[in-house]
Design a protein around this motif. Structure first.
Motif, PDB file in Angstrom:
ATOM      1  N   LEU A  32     -35.024  38.608   1.245  1.00 10.98           N
ATOM      2  CA  LEU A  32     -35.184  38.182   0.052  1.00 10.98           C
ATOM      3  C   LEU A  32     -35.343  36.635   0.350  1.00 10.98           C
ATOM      4  O   LEU A  32     -36.689  35.922  -0.472  1.00 10.98           O
ATOM      5  N   PHE A  33     -34.382  36.536   0.333  1.00 12.50           N
ATOM      6  CA  PHE A  33     -34.628  34.576   0.960  1.00 12.50           C
ATOM      7  C   PHE A  33     -35.578  34.121   2.264  1.00 12.50           C
ATOM      8  O   PHE A  33     -36.466  33.243   1.836  1.00 12.50           O
ATOM      9  N   ASP A  34     -35.230  35.340   3.476  1.00 14.19           N
ATOM     10  CA  ASP A  34     -36.444  34.845   4.207  1.00 14.19           C
ATOM     11  C   ASP A  34     -37.951  34.533   3.590  1.00 14.19           C
ATOM     12  O   ASP A  34     -39.038  33.903   3.737  1.00 14.19           O
ATOM     13  N   THR A  35     -38.264  35.442   3.212  1.00 18.78           N
ATOM     14  CA  THR A  35     -39.252  36.083   2.097  1.00 18.78           C
ATOM     15  C   THR A  35     -39.669  34.843   0.921  1.00 18.78           C
ATOM     16  O   THR A  35     -40.923  34.210   1.754  1.00 18.78           O
ATOM     17  N   LYS A  36     -38.598  34.372   0.550  1.00 19.57           N
ATOM     18  CA  LYS A  36     -38.822  33.092  -0.080  1.00 19.57           C
ATOM     19  C   LYS A  36     -39.965  31.597   0.753  1.00 19.57           C
ATOM     20  O   LYS A  36     -39.915  31.088  -0.624  1.00 19.57           O
ATOM     21  N   LEU A  37     -38.773  31.448   1.921  1.00 21.27           N
ATOM     22  CA  LEU A  37     -38.002  30.445   2.447  1.00 21.27           C
ATOM     23  C   LEU A  37     -39.753  30.795   2.348  1.00 21.27           C
ATOM     24  O   LEU A  37     -40.353  29.555   2.732  1.00 21.27           O
ATOM     25  N   THR A  38     -39.985  31.387   3.173  1.00 18.26           N
ATOM     26  CA  THR A  38     -41.472  32.154   3.991  1.00 18.26           C
ATOM     27  C   THR A  38     -42.758  30.738   2.985  1.00 18.26           C
ATOM     28  O   THR A  38     -43.457  30.152   3.208  1.00 18.26           O
TER      29      THR A  38
ATOM     30  N   ASP B  13     -31.727  29.473  -5.517  1.00 20.53           N
ATOM     31  CA  ASP B  13     -30.882  30.155  -6.731  1.00 20.53           C
ATOM     32  C   ASP B  13     -30.426  31.162  -5.064  1.00 20.53           C
ATOM     33  O   ASP B  13     -29.292  31.719  -5.356  1.00 20.53           O
ATOM     34  N   LEU B  14     -30.585  31.626  -4.237  1.00 19.55           N
ATOM     35  CA  LEU B  14     -30.941  32.692  -3.584  1.00 19.55           C
ATOM     36  C   LEU B  14     -30.039  32.902  -2.868  1.00 19.55           C
ATOM     37  O   LEU B  14     -28.844  32.799  -1.737  1.00 19.55           O
ATOM     38  N   LEU B  15     -30.106  30.929  -2.066  1.00 19.60           N
ATOM     39  CA  LEU B  15     -28.719  30.073  -0.902  1.00 19.60           C
ATOM     40  C   LEU B  15     -27.715  29.647  -1.327  1.00 19.60           C
ATOM     41  O   LEU B  15     -26.708  30.599  -0.812  1.00 19.60           O
TER      42      LEU B  15
ATOM     43  N   ARG C  99     -23.932  44.918   2.891  1.00 20.99           N
ATOM     44  CA  ARG C  99     -25.747  45.437   2.617  1.00 20.99           C
ATOM     45  C   ARG C  99     -26.062  43.659   1.638  1.00 20.99           C
ATOM     46  O   ARG C  99     -27.251  43.948   1.630  1.00 20.99           O
ATOM     47  N   GLN C 100     -25.000  44.058   0.816  1.00 18.06           N
ATOM     48  CA  GLN C 100     -25.381  42.476  -0.227  1.00 18.06           C
ATOM     49  C   GLN C 100     -25.928  41.419   0.412  1.00 18.06           C
ATOM     50  O   GLN C 100     -27.481  40.690   0.061  1.00 18.06           O
ATOM     51  N   CYS C 101     -25.584  40.603   1.778  1.00 22.45           N
ATOM     52  CA  CYS C 101     -26.092  39.603   2.304  1.00 22.45           C
ATOM     53  C   CYS C 101     -26.787  39.822   2.815  1.00 22.45           C
ATOM     54  O   CYS C 101     -27.730  39.445   3.138  1.00 22.45           O
TER      55      CYS C 101
END
Length: 225
Positions: free
Chosen positions: A17-23, A57-59, A9-11
């Motif tokens: 979150l990472f996908d949104t921030k990377l976009t 940080d997310l990565l 679930r954490q992954c």
């Protein structure tokens, strides 16, 4: 101790979150690439640095969670993961690798755009400095030309004044000469007196010459006896 479900679930949460921030990061990179000549004035560099830090940080957290999943699957003290869980762990690893490659590619594009912006800024500064120095040189040259024009105007003005003074003096002398001629013409007695003086001088010269000639003749006659 973390379980497969909690790490899974954490992954999923970190990936979302990472996908949104990377976009958002990719969109900002595209904006910087299109407007690389206005990076500093628009504040894009600072915003990009902030977003880049959040993405990193997310990565990093996503990597740690994937490492924790892998370590849990290889832990001999726990029961081995099921086939579906193994596929999920492998899928999380692949997603992480994809995100890592995309992040590095986008970061490289942004760095290239920023380098181009710095280069353009340097060229623009050089052009501005050249324009400024050229303008200063032109102003200085114009000042010298204006000074030369003022000196030339002063010399011409003095020449005009000198010519005018000569003209006034010539007029004055001509006027004096005309007045003297008029005075002489209006006084006939003066002319007669001058004529008499000239005639008497000629007569005296003739008499004196005659006397000298007679004396010479007498002297010669006496000497020849």
């Amino acid at each position: 101790m973390a379980t497969y479900d909690s790490l899974h679930r954490q992954c999923r949460t970190l990936e979302s979150l990472f996908d949104t921030k990377l976009t958002a990061y990719s969109r900002m990179a595209s904006t910087i690439a299109r407007h690389s000549d206005d990076v500093e004035s628009g504040g894009s560099r600072e915003r990009w640095r902030d977003v880049e830090g959040e993405v990193e940080d997310l990565l990093e957290k996503l990597q740690e969670t994937n490492d924790a999943l892998l370590a849990l699957s290889n832990n001999p003290k726990t029961s081995p993961p099921s086939q579906s869980m193994s596929r999920a762990i492998q899928r999380h690893r692949e997603v992480y690798q994809d995100y890592l490659r995309e992040f590095r590619r986008t970061k490289g594009n942004v760095n290239q755009a920023l380098e181009q912006a710095d280069l353009l800024a340097g060229v623009r500064n050089d052009i501005d400095a050249y324009k400024s120095s050229t303008a200063d040189a032109l102003l200085a040259e114009r000042g010298r030309i204006d000074s030369s024009h003022r000196i030339t105007d002063d010399i011409l003005e003095q020449a005009y004044e000198t010519r005018a003074e000569f003209s006034r003096q010539r007029t004055t002398l001509s006027s004096v000469s005309n007045r003297m001629a008029t005075v002489i013409e209006t006084m006939p007695g003066v002319n007669n007196l001058l004529s008499m003086i000239k005639s008497r001088r000629r007569r005296d010269s003739i008499v004196l010459g005659t006397i000298i000639a007679v004396c010479l003749v007498l002297l010669l006659s006496y000497m020849t006896r």
